[in-house]
Design an enzyme around this catalytic site. Sequence first.
Site, PDB file in Angstrom:
ATOM      1  N   GLY A  54       1.149  -1.558  -0.001  1.00  0.00           N
ATOM      2  CA  GLY A  54       0.089   0.043  -0.285  1.00  0.00           C
ATOM      3  C   GLY A  54       0.604   1.295  -0.183  1.00  0.00           C
ATOM      4  N   SER A  55       0.561   2.224  -0.468  1.00  0.00           N
ATOM      5  CA  SER A  55       0.812   3.505  -0.343  1.00  0.00           C
ATOM      6  C   SER A  55       0.909   4.248   0.709  1.00  0.00           C
ATOM      7  CB  SER A  55       0.302   4.739  -1.232  1.00  0.00           C
ATOM      8  OG  SER A  55       0.336   4.046  -2.707  1.00  0.00           O
ATOM      9  N   GLY A  56       1.449   4.950   1.656  1.00  0.00           N
ATOM     10  CA  GLY A  56       1.525   6.114   2.104  1.00  0.00           C
ATOM     11  C   GLY A  56       2.700   5.141   3.261  1.00  0.00           C
ATOM     12  N   HIS A  57       3.465   4.392   2.772  1.00  0.00           N
ATOM     13  CA  HIS A  57       4.974   4.070   3.532  1.00  0.00           C
ATOM     14  C   HIS A  57       6.381   4.470   3.089  1.00  0.00           C
ATOM     15  CE1 HIS A  57       2.421   1.317   5.784  1.00  0.00           C
ATOM     16  NE2 HIS A  57       2.186   0.683   4.155  1.00  0.00           N
ATOM     17  N   LYS A 105       5.367  -8.072   2.030  1.00  0.00           N
ATOM     18  CA  LYS A 105       5.460  -7.701   3.700  1.00  0.00           C
ATOM     19  C   LYS A 105       4.136  -8.631   3.763  1.00  0.00           C
ATOM     20  CE  LYS A 105       4.710  -3.782   3.988  1.00  0.00           C
ATOM     21  NZ  LYS A 105       4.814  -3.250   1.935  1.00  0.00           N
ATOM     22  N   ASP A 110      -1.646  -8.882   1.233  1.00  0.00           N
ATOM     23  CA  ASP A 110      -0.443  -8.416  -0.614  1.00  0.00           C
ATOM     24  C   ASP A 110       0.065 -10.350  -0.937  1.00  0.00           C
ATOM     25  OD1 ASP A 110      -0.223  -5.774   0.383  1.00  0.00           O
ATOM     26  OD2 ASP A 110       1.791  -5.624   0.753  1.00  0.00           O
ATOM     27  N   HIS A 219       0.051   0.440   9.618  1.00  0.00           N
ATOM     28  CA  HIS A 219      -0.961   1.383   9.168  1.00  0.00           C
ATOM     29  C   HIS A 219      -2.073   1.379  10.606  1.00  0.00           C
ATOM     30  CE1 HIS A 219       0.077  -2.487   6.469  1.00  0.00           C
ATOM     31  NE2 HIS A 219       0.147  -1.204   5.699  1.00  0.00           N
TER      32      HIS A 219
END
Length: 333
Positions: A54-57, A105, A110, A219
């Site tokens: 996911g984006s945001g990392h 991960k 995922d 998250h």
Amino acid sequence: MKKLINAPDDVIEEALTGMELAHSDILKVHRNPNFITRSSKTRKGKVAVISGGGSGHEPLHGGFVGLGMLDAACPGAVFTSPTPDQMEEATKAVDGGAGVLHIVKNYSGDVMNFEMAADLCGEAGISVESVIIDDDVAVKDSLYTEGRRGVGCTVFAEKIAGAAAERGDDLKKTAEFCRRVNEVGRSMGMALTSCTVPSAGKPTFEIGADEIEMGVGIHGEPGRERMKQKTAHEYVQMMGEAVVSDIPYKNGDELIVLLNGMGGTPLMELYLLYNEFEQFCKAKGLKIVRRLVGNYITSLEMQGFSISAVKADEKLLALWDAPVHTAGLRWGI
């Protein structure tokens, strides 16, 4: 909600465009489906290394695409797994004929989607090896996993496996180095605040002004314990003990360490925390031989930090020290 964005639905597309414009010498963004590759094609006969999530990392994962690290990364929506078609297309785009390593991960979405992509690529004649990273010692199971979460040691895995592939190791050997990192790597994080996903428009979780979440996930998943604020020294003692006692690391061991910010923690505080962890390790007879301090695997604007450590040996250190040139990590060039 205060964010430096135009519209929540456009954040990922616009961020990817900006990333490509800023680093066009290193990476290229592909659309429909979205994935990121190096700006140059995979060398024939070279194992390709792919990761995603996911984006945001950021800078994980797209910021680690480049020489000596990843060949491709698949960015999902914020805190959401990429889709199988993203992973399939990325795998096909960077296959150099020597196979492809998927670094995954340990989050249910995922794992499932990478498995589907690997099956599809296998049917197309591409050899794929998958390695799951599950280094988080905070909790055994979480909201999104069966077993431990994959967190900070993903950075070590991508760097070391990427270096092995770059020097010409075959798929089996590259995957072995990746698995070795996971075997001897451990992590734990904490949060002072929540973060806000743009599409949600409100904090992921509520936390009191005088409270912290110990063992939080990247998250915003709950950790081991909600507790009252303590000192930086006390946080490092608790987290450090959990990290080094899990394998455990022993007196005389050498470590590669990541003191990682969650996105909203000032660098001044991260250096203060690193000093605490260095003193903690010295008291345990552990020697930190390589280190990173900064934002490498974040949770949007969350205030907090994580500690990741890998037990080093001569082979892993050689791969860690090998040249790397990405948007988020570069040395030896």
